[in-house]
Design an enzyme around this catalytic site. Structure first.
Site, PDB file in Angstrom:
ATOM      1  N   SER A 136       5.408   3.083  -6.165  1.00 47.24           N
ATOM      2  CA  SER A 136       4.260   3.304  -6.675  1.00 47.24           C
ATOM      3  C   SER A 136       3.989   4.494  -7.298  1.00 47.24           C
ATOM      4  O   SER A 136       4.222   5.560  -6.948  1.00 47.24           O
ATOM      5  CB  SER A 136       3.387   3.092  -5.381  1.00 47.24           C
ATOM      6  OG  SER A 136       1.817   3.423  -5.941  1.00 47.24           O
ATOM      7  N   LYS A 162       5.301  -0.252  -9.848  1.00 44.86           N
ATOM      8  CA  LYS A 162       3.795  -0.447  -9.474  1.00 44.86           C
ATOM      9  C   LYS A 162       3.029   0.800 -10.089  1.00 44.86           C
ATOM     10  O   LYS A 162       3.443   1.973  -9.743  1.00 44.86           O
ATOM     11  CB  LYS A 162       3.264  -0.666  -8.131  1.00 44.86           C
ATOM     12  CG  LYS A 162       1.943  -0.724  -7.944  1.00 44.86           C
ATOM     13  CD  LYS A 162       1.380  -1.232  -6.314  1.00 44.86           C
ATOM     14  CE  LYS A 162       1.269  -0.099  -5.671  1.00 44.86           C
ATOM     15  NZ  LYS A 162       0.521  -0.007  -4.280  1.00 44.86           N
ATOM     16  N   LYS A 164      -0.698   2.761 -10.719  1.00 43.88           N
ATOM     17  CA  LYS A 164      -2.045   2.726 -10.240  1.00 43.88           C
ATOM     18  C   LYS A 164      -2.804   2.700 -11.654  1.00 43.88           C
ATOM     19  O   LYS A 164      -2.689   3.283 -12.867  1.00 43.88           O
ATOM     20  CB  LYS A 164      -2.570   4.100  -9.666  1.00 43.88           C
ATOM     21  CG  LYS A 164      -1.766   4.332  -8.178  1.00 43.88           C
ATOM     22  CD  LYS A 164      -2.491   3.419  -7.506  1.00 43.88           C
ATOM     23  CE  LYS A 164      -1.677   3.695  -6.016  1.00 43.88           C
ATOM     24  NZ  LYS A 164      -2.420   2.751  -4.870  1.00 43.88           N
ATOM     25  N   ASP A 189      -1.996  -1.419  -9.613  1.00 41.92           N
ATOM     26  CA  ASP A 189      -2.989  -1.427  -8.348  1.00 41.92           C
ATOM     27  C   ASP A 189      -4.355  -0.778  -8.642  1.00 41.92           C
ATOM     28  O   ASP A 189      -4.282   0.796  -9.300  1.00 41.92           O
ATOM     29  CB  ASP A 189      -2.352  -0.582  -7.395  1.00 41.92           C
ATOM     30  CG  ASP A 189      -2.988  -0.511  -5.917  1.00 41.92           C
ATOM     31  OD1 ASP A 189      -4.038  -0.922  -5.781  1.00 41.92           O
ATOM     32  OD2 ASP A 189      -2.644   0.225  -5.087  1.00 41.92           O
ATOM     33  N   GLU A 214      -3.066  -5.551  -7.507  1.00 38.49           N
ATOM     34  CA  GLU A 214      -3.682  -5.252  -6.263  1.00 38.49           C
ATOM     35  C   GLU A 214      -5.156  -4.884  -6.268  1.00 38.49           C
ATOM     36  O   GLU A 214      -5.312  -3.688  -6.680  1.00 38.49           O
ATOM     37  CB  GLU A 214      -2.733  -4.241  -5.807  1.00 38.49           C
ATOM     38  CG  GLU A 214      -2.827  -4.006  -4.353  1.00 38.49           C
ATOM     39  CD  GLU A 214      -1.802  -3.082  -3.979  1.00 38.49           C
ATOM     40  OE1 GLU A 214      -2.066  -2.479  -2.787  1.00 38.49           O
ATOM     41  OE2 GLU A 214      -0.753  -2.676  -4.672  1.00 38.49           O
ATOM     42  N   ASP A 239      -5.296  -5.855  -0.176  1.00 33.35           N
ATOM     43  CA  ASP A 239      -4.890  -4.595   0.461  1.00 33.35           C
ATOM     44  C   ASP A 239      -5.944  -4.048   1.151  1.00 33.35           C
ATOM     45  O   ASP A 239      -6.177  -4.798   2.431  1.00 33.35           O
ATOM     46  CB  ASP A 239      -4.619  -3.528  -0.568  1.00 33.35           C
ATOM     47  CG  ASP A 239      -4.115  -2.022   0.144  1.00 33.35           C
ATOM     48  OD1 ASP A 239      -4.069  -1.963   1.336  1.00 33.35           O
ATOM     49  OD2 ASP A 239      -3.569  -1.273  -0.485  1.00 33.35           O
ATOM     50  N   LYS A 263      -0.125  -2.650   5.778  1.00 32.12           N
ATOM     51  CA  LYS A 263       0.059  -1.432   5.943  1.00 32.12           C
ATOM     52  C   LYS A 263      -0.334  -1.278   7.278  1.00 32.12           C
ATOM     53  O   LYS A 263      -1.274  -1.629   7.852  1.00 32.12           O
ATOM     54  CB  LYS A 263      -1.050  -0.629   5.087  1.00 32.12           C
ATOM     55  CG  LYS A 263      -0.602  -0.454   3.538  1.00 32.12           C
ATOM     56  CD  LYS A 263      -1.477   0.406   2.647  1.00 32.12           C
ATOM     57  CE  LYS A 263      -1.150   0.389   1.461  1.00 32.12           C
ATOM     58  NZ  LYS A 263      -2.359   0.960   0.570  1.00 32.12           N
ATOM     59  N   GLY A 291       2.499   1.653   1.089  1.00 34.12           N
ATOM     60  CA  GLY A 291       2.966   3.074   1.501  1.00 34.12           C
ATOM     61  C   GLY A 291       1.360   3.714   1.543  1.00 34.12           C
ATOM     62  O   GLY A 291       0.665   3.600   0.621  1.00 34.12           O
TER      63      GLY A 291
END
Length: 370
Positions: A136, A162, A164, A189, A214, A239, A263, A291
């Site tokens: 990520s 991935k 952000k 995400d 996400e 998530d 998670k 994570g």
């Protein structure tokens, strides 16, 4: 097993590089560790994954410490825990606070598997001797910096990238990445940074062959996600919206997503994570391990969880050296050139806690005995 004492520590670990999401930028982690000891002197370690502020969830370091010290630890210390899977039953009077509860619950799993003399991942029912890993990558100062970081992670062997996104750092950045890397497994995400009014943006992202988008919408929403998923070819992944097996079942029933991120802290520990995995596997919905910038203790628990059969997609479990100059476990978590992590063979979480290192980064410590 009778829990004779629980030690709480707040440690502070500076990140090698800042990590930025739509919530803001993190440069240092304040992490609460829980060390659970039984009447025979055996110990287990868990980690609270709450952030430094109430942004990802309502929980944050300060509230987690107070909740643990004043409520959860007294509910567990001196009590008999028949199995680690039932540890949360002792704390059920407290509503929510799943990340705080997970610190104790996961420590009980570590303790129980050590008492049994087996690796935690086998004790959980894991089926994989190695797990596939992705990374990520947070929001960067420029797209060029982002591309440099992606190249570095791909060279290291990671199987999925991935990034952000947030308003103003989304479609143009995704286009740059896809133009440079047309074949990689690639996802984004949003951490709840958008609304259903932004549907046109997500429809435009369909052209980039993303593995998933996400949590684009509100952290506590499923219904708008279901409406958005109807309009997209790309799979949505939930998530923040999924905090239990029941949430997972509801999300699947209304087709709010096609993938779910699990998670440990968000769902309250290993027992609930196993329930979420089971619900999803029965519905043929893939899951993967997310994570939370964990130390090596939380990372070791993530490795164990990710060996369960339903975790078929590369997760966010990556090497210690991506985050810390020195981790608090030995050996540090490493990733093979094929982008995998081997499940450890030693009992419990499979790594030794470096007590001198933990001591050196401890800001406060309290031990409560029965």
């Amino acid at each position: 097993m009778i829990i004779s004492s629980i030690e709480l520590r707040e440690i502070r670990l500076p990140l090698i590089h800042f990590f930025e999401t739509s919530f803001g930028r993190t440069t240092e982690r304040r992490i609460i560790l829980a060390r659970v000891t039984d009447a025979d002197g055996a110990e287990g370690w868990g980690e609270c994954t709450a952030g430094e502020g109430p942004f990802y969830s309502e929980e944050w370091t300060e509230t987690a410490w107070a909740t643990l010290k004043d409520f959860l630890v007294p509910m567990v210390v001196g009590r008999e825990v028949e199995t680690a899977a039932g540890a949360n039953d002792l704390m059920k009077k407290v509503r929510g606070h799943r990340m705080a509860k997970a610190a104790i619950e996961t420590a009980c799993w570590d303790l129980e598997s050590k008492r049994a003399g087996v690796p935690l991942w086998r004790h959980l029912g894991g089926t994989r001797e190695e797990i596939p890993c992705g990374v990520s990558i947070g929001i960067q100062d420029s797209p060029d910096v982002l591309l440099e970081k992606i190249e570095k992670e791909l060279t290291a062997g990671y199987q999925r990238i991935k990034i952000k996104i947030k308003p103003g750092w989304d479609i143009d950045v995704v286009r740059r990445v896809r133009e440079r890397y047309p074949e990689i497994l690639f996802s984004v995400d949003a951490n709840s940074a958008y609304t259903l009014a932004d549907a046109a943006l997500f429809k435009a992202l369909d052209e980039f062959n993303l593995m998933m988008i996400e949590q684009p919408l509100a952290h506590d929403d499923m219904f708008d996600h279901a409406e958005l998923q109807k309009q997209l070819k790309t799979a949505l992944c939930l998530d923040e919206s999924v905090r239990s097996a029941e949430d997972a079942r509801h999300a699947i029933d209304i087709e709010a997503c096609r993938i779910i991120n699990v998670k440990l802290g968000r769902v309250g520990g290993h027992a609930e994570a196993k329930r979420v995995e089971s619900v999803c596997r029965s519905a043929a919905v893939p899951v993967w391990c997310g994570g939370m910038l964990e130390s090596g203790i939380g990372r070791a628990h993530n490795i164990a969880m990710a060996t369960l059969a339903g975790f078929t997609l590369p997760g966010d479990v990556s090497a210690s050296q991506r985050y810390w100059k020195e981790d608090i476990i030995e050996p540090p978590v490493t990733v093979s050139g094929r982008g995998t992590i081997a499940a450890p063979s030693n009992p419990g979480i499979g790594f030794e806690v470096n007590r001198s290192r933990v001591d050196s980064v401890t800001m406060k410590c309290e031990r409560i005995s029965g």
